[in-house]
Design an enzyme around this catalytic site. Structure first.
Site, PDB file in Angstrom:
ATOM      1  N   LEU A 110      59.603  41.134  55.745  1.00  0.00           N
ATOM      2  CA  LEU A 110      60.749  42.022  55.965  1.00  0.00           C
ATOM      3  C   LEU A 110      60.751  42.639  57.362  1.00  0.00           C
ATOM      4  O   LEU A 110      61.507  43.568  57.633  1.00  0.00           O
ATOM      5  CB  LEU A 110      60.798  43.109  54.892  1.00  0.00           C
ATOM      6  CG  LEU A 110      61.337  42.641  53.532  1.00  0.00           C
ATOM      7  CD1 LEU A 110      61.114  43.705  52.471  1.00  0.00           C
ATOM      8  CD2 LEU A 110      62.814  42.306  53.598  1.00  0.00           C
ATOM      9  N   SER A 146      58.439  44.382  59.029  1.00  0.00           N
ATOM     10  CA  SER A 146      57.971  45.766  59.152  1.00  0.00           C
ATOM     11  C   SER A 146      57.351  46.027  60.523  1.00  0.00           C
ATOM     12  O   SER A 146      57.569  47.090  61.116  1.00  0.00           O
ATOM     13  CB  SER A 146      56.994  46.117  58.035  1.00  0.00           C
ATOM     14  OG  SER A 146      55.709  45.647  58.325  1.00  0.00           O
ATOM     15  N   ASP A 156      62.282  38.346  64.590  1.00  0.00           N
ATOM     16  CA  ASP A 156      62.162  39.656  63.930  1.00  0.00           C
ATOM     17  C   ASP A 156      62.615  40.784  64.859  1.00  0.00           C
ATOM     18  O   ASP A 156      63.465  41.606  64.499  1.00  0.00           O
ATOM     19  CB  ASP A 156      60.705  39.930  63.527  1.00  0.00           C
ATOM     20  CG  ASP A 156      60.317  39.221  62.246  1.00  0.00           C
ATOM     21  OD1 ASP A 156      60.969  38.218  61.925  1.00  0.00           O
ATOM     22  OD2 ASP A 156      59.367  39.667  61.587  1.00  0.00           O
TER      23      ASP A 156
HETATM   24  O1  PMV Z   1      59.706  37.195  58.098  1.00  0.00           O
HETATM   25  P1  PMV Z   1      58.369  37.158  58.738  1.00  0.00           P
HETATM   26  O2  PMV Z   1      58.026  38.381  59.500  1.00  0.00           O
HETATM   27  O3  PMV Z   1      57.265  36.696  57.848  1.00  0.00           O
HETATM   28  O4  PMV Z   1      58.571  36.102  59.903  1.00  0.00           O
HETATM   29  C1  PMV Z   1      58.111  34.828  59.856  1.00  0.00           C
HETATM   30  C2  PMV Z   1      59.051  33.915  60.524  1.00  0.00           C
HETATM   31  C3  PMV Z   1      58.356  32.712  61.082  1.00  0.00           C
HETATM   32  O5  PMV Z   1      59.366  31.791  61.425  1.00  0.00           O
HETATM   33  C4  PMV Z   1      57.425  32.068  60.061  1.00  0.00           C
HETATM   34  C5  PMV Z   1      57.543  33.085  62.301  1.00  0.00           C
HETATM   35  C6  PMV Z   1      58.374  33.475  63.485  1.00  0.00           C
HETATM   36  O6  PMV Z   1      57.790  34.060  64.413  1.00  0.00           O
HETATM   37  O7  PMV Z   1      59.576  33.178  63.542  1.00  0.00           O
END
Ligand code: PMV
Length: 308
Positions: free
Chosen positions: A101, A103, A147
């Site tokens: 999410l 964080s 993110d």
């Molecule tokens: O949603 P999260 O914080 O687990 O982001 C992971 C997203 C990935 O594509 C796996 C890694 C990234 O840096 O984009």
């Protein structure tokens, strides 16, 4: 006192493939938030407090790779301060940690905004996003940047690493149930394991990333034109490819199955995988029934959110 907050985020399509240059679609989740409050500190030192993780420490005592300390230090550096200011920065968050999410990014963005506002030297979104990307490297190793981008701009994005941010228009609002397996799975590790798979057989995994890319392109069109019936099957297909990539796990698969059996139009894991969250697309009127079904199937938490 000055405060700032930042939302969580969820990836709709394209996680992992986005690290390899494919597009990903992600949206903010405003029901969960990280918040930073900044007060002047009477003792002349810089303090960080994060009651959720039982932290209260002078900044100077925290290691360079401590994500909260790094966020604060990078903000001070960007503001070109002669010395660390005498402030206490208190960080709280309702965003579950290590669950996909966003964080880490939200905490960083909240800290940077609150500190810059408190010191009267506002950083713009572009600066915040660039600083937050650097801190994401501590959280994620080799992050794509999705993110920090969604969290900073707090709007749906169509994201390709290293390219200008494209806004994702939502033609017709849609409802998602987001359910947490309760298993914390550091994205950094899962991304690292995918990297090992890719190094061992690039042709195979590039082909999988290509298929994920096609789904993302189709999903973008479906979302922009409000063609929601098309979206569920695309989510199901993306989940199957993430299973092939070994980033699902039995708990995620159980929740995805439970969502589909209780009437969701499609479901998939979201984020790094091996734990964390899954998402299910639903008619608004059925969201509560699916939320309950997911809790009955073992979800630690489940929330309903509308994307518009
Ligand atoms: O949603 P999260 O914080 O687990 O982001 C992971 C997203 C990935 O594509 C796996 C890694 C990234 O840096 O984009």
């Amino acid at each position: 006192m000055t405060s700032a907050s930042a939302p969580g985020k969820i990836i709709l399509f394209g996680e992992h493939a986005v690290v390899y240059g494919r597009p990903a679609l992600a949206v903010p989740v405003t029901q969960v938030q990280a918040r930073a409050e900044v007060r002047n500190a009477p003792d002349g030192q810089t303090w960080i407090e994060a009651p959720d993780i039982a932290l209260r420490s002078p900044l100077a005592a925290l290691a360079a790779d401590h994500p909260l300390a790094a966020a604060l230090r990078s903000g001070f550096a960007a503001l070109d301060l002669p010395a660390p200011p005498a402030v206490t920065v208190r960080v709280t968050s309702s965003i579950p940690v290590a669950s996909g999410l966003g964080s880490g990014a939200a905490v960083t963005v909240a800290i940077l905004r609150a500190v810059s506002a408190h010191l009267g030297r506002l950083l713009d979104d572009e600066q915040i996003n660039a600083l937050a990307f650097e801190i994401e490297k501590i959280h994620h190793g080799t992050p794509s940047g999705i993110d920090n981008t969604v969290v900073t701009y707090a709007r749906p994005v169509y994201f390709i690493k290293g390219q200008p941010i494209e806004r994702l228009q939502v033609g017709k609002p849609f409802t998602l149930v987001i359910a947490d397996t309760g298993i914390s799975a550091p994205t950094r590790e899962v991304v690292g394991e995918v990297r090992k798979l890719w190094q061992a057989d690039q042709a195979r995994w590039e082909a999988v990333f290509d298929r994920i890319e096609t789904l993302g392109l189709q999903a973008r069109i479906a979302i922009e034109f409000g063609n929601l019936p098309a979206l569920g099957p695309l989510m199901d297909a993306n989940h199957a490819l993430l299973q092939e990539l070994t980033v699902s796990n039995p708990e995620l698969d159980r929740l995805v199955d439970a969502a589909r059996r209780s009437g969701a139009q499609g479901a998939k894991l979201s984020g790094g995988g091996r734990g964390g969250n899954m998402i299910a697309l639903t008619e608004a009127g059925q969201a509560e029934a699916i939320r309950k079904a997911l809790l009955a199937a073992g979800a630690r938490k489940a929330i309903v959110t509308t994307i518009s």
